[in-house]
Design a protein around this motif. Sequence first.
Motif, PDB file in Angstrom:
ATOM      1  N   GLY A  56       0.830  -1.353  -0.131  1.00 51.13           N
ATOM      2  CA  GLY A  56      -0.072  -0.069  -0.033  1.00 51.13           C
ATOM      3  C   GLY A  56       0.717   1.122   0.123  1.00 51.13           C
ATOM      4  N   PRO A  57       1.899   1.430   0.744  1.00 52.04           N
ATOM      5  CA  PRO A  57       2.414   2.727   0.896  1.00 52.04           C
ATOM      6  C   PRO A  57       3.205   2.988  -0.550  1.00 52.04           C
ATOM      7  CG  PRO A  57       3.027   1.500   2.946  1.00 52.04           C
ATOM      8  CD  PRO A  57       2.254   0.554   2.128  1.00 52.04           C
ATOM      9  N   ARG A  58       3.895   2.032  -1.074  1.00 51.38           N
ATOM     10  CA  ARG A  58       4.447   2.326  -2.400  1.00 51.38           C
ATOM     11  C   ARG A  58       3.347   2.585  -3.459  1.00 51.38           C
ATOM     12  NH1 ARG A  58       8.956  -1.873  -4.319  1.00 51.38           N
ATOM     13  NH2 ARG A  58       9.927  -0.885  -2.854  1.00 51.38           N
ATOM     14  N   ALA A  59       2.271   1.980  -3.340  1.00 50.45           N
ATOM     15  CA  ALA A  59       1.364   2.433  -4.436  1.00 50.45           C
ATOM     16  C   ALA A  59       0.861   3.716  -3.937  1.00 50.45           C
ATOM     17  CB  ALA A  59      -0.072   1.295  -4.318  1.00 50.45           C
ATOM     18  N   MET A  60       0.485   4.138  -2.905  1.00 49.09           N
ATOM     19  CA  MET A  60       0.194   5.629  -2.509  1.00 49.09           C
ATOM     20  C   MET A  60       1.263   6.471  -2.983  1.00 49.09           C
ATOM     21  SD  MET A  60      -1.763   5.201   1.172  1.00 49.09           S
ATOM     22  CE  MET A  60      -2.094   6.847   1.294  1.00 49.09           C
ATOM     23  N   ARG A  61       2.481   6.234  -2.793  1.00 52.40           N
ATOM     24  CA  ARG A  61       3.416   7.161  -3.114  1.00 52.40           C
ATOM     25  C   ARG A  61       3.667   7.220  -4.604  1.00 52.40           C
ATOM     26  NH1 ARG A  61       6.882   4.453   1.232  1.00 52.40           N
ATOM     27  NH2 ARG A  61       7.111   6.076   2.912  1.00 52.40           N
ATOM     28  N   GLU A  62       3.211   6.259  -5.135  1.00 51.43           N
ATOM     29  CA  GLU A  62       3.510   6.436  -6.687  1.00 51.43           C
ATOM     30  C   GLU A  62       2.224   7.081  -7.204  1.00 51.43           C
ATOM     31  OE1 GLU A  62       4.299   2.652  -8.835  1.00 51.43           O
ATOM     32  OE2 GLU A  62       4.308   3.453 -10.544  1.00 51.43           O
ATOM     33  N   GLN A  63       1.206   6.921  -6.789  1.00 47.22           N
ATOM     34  CA  GLN A  63       0.016   7.699  -7.258  1.00 47.22           C
ATOM     35  C   GLN A  63      -0.061   9.115  -7.135  1.00 47.22           C
ATOM     36  OE1 GLN A  63      -1.427   6.550  -9.946  1.00 47.22           O
ATOM     37  NE2 GLN A  63      -0.357   4.660  -9.591  1.00 47.22           N
ATOM     38  N   SER A  64       0.708   9.360  -5.659  1.00 42.64           N
ATOM     39  CA  SER A  64       0.772  10.398  -5.158  1.00 42.64           C
ATOM     40  C   SER A  64       1.697  11.689  -5.969  1.00 42.64           C
ATOM     41  CB  SER A  64       0.901  10.953  -3.978  1.00 42.64           C
ATOM     42  OG  SER A  64       2.673  10.918  -3.842  1.00 42.64           O
ATOM     43  N   THR A  65       2.745  11.002  -6.867  1.00 43.61           N
ATOM     44  CA  THR A  65       3.264  11.885  -7.714  1.00 43.61           C
ATOM     45  C   THR A  65       2.677  12.819  -8.854  1.00 43.61           C
ATOM     46  OG1 THR A  65       3.683  10.268  -9.505  1.00 43.61           O
ATOM     47  CG2 THR A  65       5.372  10.314  -7.774  1.00 43.61           C
ATOM     48  N   LEU A  66       1.236  12.425  -8.926  1.00 44.10           N
ATOM     49  CA  LEU A  66       0.277  13.241  -9.802  1.00 44.10           C
ATOM     50  C   LEU A  66      -0.274  14.215  -9.083  1.00 44.10           C
ATOM     51  CD1 LEU A  66      -0.856  13.794 -12.735  1.00 44.10           C
ATOM     52  CD2 LEU A  66      -2.650  12.393 -11.907  1.00 44.10           C
ATOM     53  N   THR A  67      -0.976  13.697  -7.584  1.00 40.38           N
ATOM     54  CA  THR A  67      -1.636  14.851  -6.876  1.00 40.38           C
ATOM     55  C   THR A  67      -0.555  15.738  -6.070  1.00 40.38           C
ATOM     56  OG1 THR A  67      -1.263  13.248  -4.991  1.00 40.38           O
ATOM     57  CG2 THR A  67      -3.391  13.097  -6.115  1.00 40.38           C
ATOM     58  N   GLY A  68       0.673  15.510  -6.141  1.00 40.10           N
ATOM     59  CA  GLY A  68       1.836  16.194  -5.284  1.00 40.10           C
ATOM     60  C   GLY A  68       2.783  16.999  -6.510  1.00 40.10           C
ATOM     61  N   GLU A  69       2.085  16.942  -7.929  1.00 41.60           N
ATOM     62  CA  GLU A  69       3.236  17.603  -8.562  1.00 41.60           C
ATOM     63  C   GLU A  69       2.877  19.267  -8.749  1.00 41.60           C
ATOM     64  OE1 GLU A  69       3.217  16.667 -12.656  1.00 41.60           O
ATOM     65  OE2 GLU A  69       1.276  16.865 -12.997  1.00 41.60           O
ATOM     66  N   PHE A  70       1.490  19.861  -8.222  1.00 47.17           N
ATOM     67  CA  PHE A  70       1.273  21.000  -8.472  1.00 47.17           C
ATOM     68  C   PHE A  70       1.867  22.018  -7.651  1.00 47.17           C
ATOM     69  CE2 PHE A  70      -2.112  18.197  -9.894  1.00 47.17           C
ATOM     70  CZ  PHE A  70      -1.914  18.310 -11.363  1.00 47.17           C
ATOM     71  N   ASP A  71       2.331  23.065  -7.922  1.00 46.07           N
ATOM     72  CA  ASP A  71       3.021  23.979  -7.034  1.00 46.07           C
ATOM     73  C   ASP A  71       2.172  24.894  -6.109  1.00 46.07           C
ATOM     74  OD1 ASP A  71       2.832  25.101  -9.337  1.00 46.07           O
ATOM     75  OD2 ASP A  71       4.637  25.931  -9.415  1.00 46.07           O
ATOM     76  N   VAL A 289      -5.047   5.656  -6.549  1.00 46.87           N
ATOM     77  CA  VAL A 289      -5.320   7.142  -6.689  1.00 46.87           C
ATOM     78  C   VAL A 289      -6.046   7.753  -5.811  1.00 46.87           C
ATOM     79  CG1 VAL A 289      -6.510   8.793  -8.329  1.00 46.87           C
ATOM     80  CG2 VAL A 289      -4.891   6.925  -9.089  1.00 46.87           C
ATOM     81  N   ALA A 290      -7.221   7.172  -5.143  1.00 48.36           N
ATOM     82  CA  ALA A 290      -8.201   7.879  -4.158  1.00 48.36           C
ATOM     83  C   ALA A 290      -7.236   7.824  -2.964  1.00 48.36           C
ATOM     84  CB  ALA A 290      -9.363   6.759  -4.067  1.00 48.36           C
ATOM     85  N   GLY A 291      -6.785   6.740  -2.608  1.00 47.52           N
ATOM     86  CA  GLY A 291      -5.852   6.825  -1.157  1.00 47.52           C
ATOM     87  C   GLY A 291      -5.042   7.908  -1.155  1.00 47.52           C
ATOM     88  N   ALA A 292      -4.175   7.991  -2.375  1.00 44.70           N
ATOM     89  CA  ALA A 292      -3.044   9.123  -2.503  1.00 44.70           C
ATOM     90  C   ALA A 292      -3.709  10.464  -2.276  1.00 44.70           C
ATOM     91  CB  ALA A 292      -2.345   9.185  -3.741  1.00 44.70           C
ATOM     92  N   THR A 293      -5.088  10.761  -2.949  1.00 43.29           N
ATOM     93  CA  THR A 293      -5.692  11.930  -2.657  1.00 43.29           C
ATOM     94  C   THR A 293      -6.366  12.134  -1.477  1.00 43.29           C
ATOM     95  OG1 THR A 293      -6.245  11.450  -5.128  1.00 43.29           O
ATOM     96  CG2 THR A 293      -7.546  13.426  -3.940  1.00 43.29           C
ATOM     97  N   LEU A 294      -6.838  11.100  -0.834  1.00 47.66           N
ATOM     98  CA  LEU A 294      -7.507  11.438   0.600  1.00 47.66           C
ATOM     99  C   LEU A 294      -6.084  11.495   1.430  1.00 47.66           C
ATOM    100  CD1 LEU A 294     -10.065   8.525   0.069  1.00 47.66           C
ATOM    101  CD2 LEU A 294     -10.579  10.951   0.807  1.00 47.66           C
TER     102      LEU A 294
END
Length: 308
Positions: A56-71, A289-294
């Motif tokens: 889970g942690p790895r999957a969340m990190r991977e999808q979070s590179t999209l949610t987290g790319e915006f400055d 994707v849901a987990g990274a966003t939440l």
Amino acid sequence: MARDDEMLDNWWDEAYSGPISFMRFKFSKDLESADIAILGVPYDLGTTNRPGARFGPRAMREQSTLTGEFDYGLWPWDYHLAEYHKVIDYGDICNFAGYPKRMNKELEATTTKIIESGTACFAMGGDHFISLPLLRSHVKKYGPLALIHFDAHTDTWVDEDYNHGTMFYHAIKEGLLDLEHSIQLGIRTPNPQTHGIEIIYADELDELKPSVVAERIKARVGDKKAYLTFDIDFLDPAYAPGTGTPVAGGPTVMAGRKILKGITGLNIVGADLVEIAPAYDPIGSITAVAGATLGGDILYLLSEALRR
Ligand SMILES: [Mn+2]
């Protein structure tokens, strides 16, 4: 608390390239300067059905590179966390495959170290059992905590064994929870005993506006110190198939996000998001994707609480 200019000024990689840390916050063990630490807990030996939340942690990190790319930060929050805080990705606690007792002890010790340094901790599971050692370390510092619990299951089954369906029974037995100010949301499995916790079952939740649900949580928790725990199986399996014990008939991601945004201002001192098992998440990584966003929303709640 300090603005993290290094984070804000260095936009370096596209969502699909570069190192995979949660929302691009830098990997670091430097707790001195950190305000919030993100900790991965790749442990799933407490699972009663499908295993695999260790990924889970790895999957969340991977999808979070999209949610987290915006400055500008994560919509609909209107700022970047680094404008107020140094947030670090503390990495994972590891080397515990096959050693539940060691994991239990080490997780409590690691989070104790993090929070004793004055850094708030957001943990990414792993199966839901990890909330027990996380609560123990937080309660050592803060005293008994109001639990804000998103889940299809109460996880308060009266059972002396340790697994991902019994840890809140143990938390109650150990006096870790402020039951009068605790609340569970989205429950849709048999529940022989509430233990005095307020419950908004999934059918009632479906009929309420998220803003009304948020007000119910705020009324219950009040000004008490709270621990927020989010089992991804709170969501309907349409939005979160990649999990250990899915239960049909649950809320949408949007409802979950609105409820989280709606409880801004509560005194949340620690949090986790658990139970993402990417092996059952074959289409577009929708659960991750849901987990990274939440998970991002939960970081903002910790930030808002720190700045109260
Ligand atoms: Mn659950």
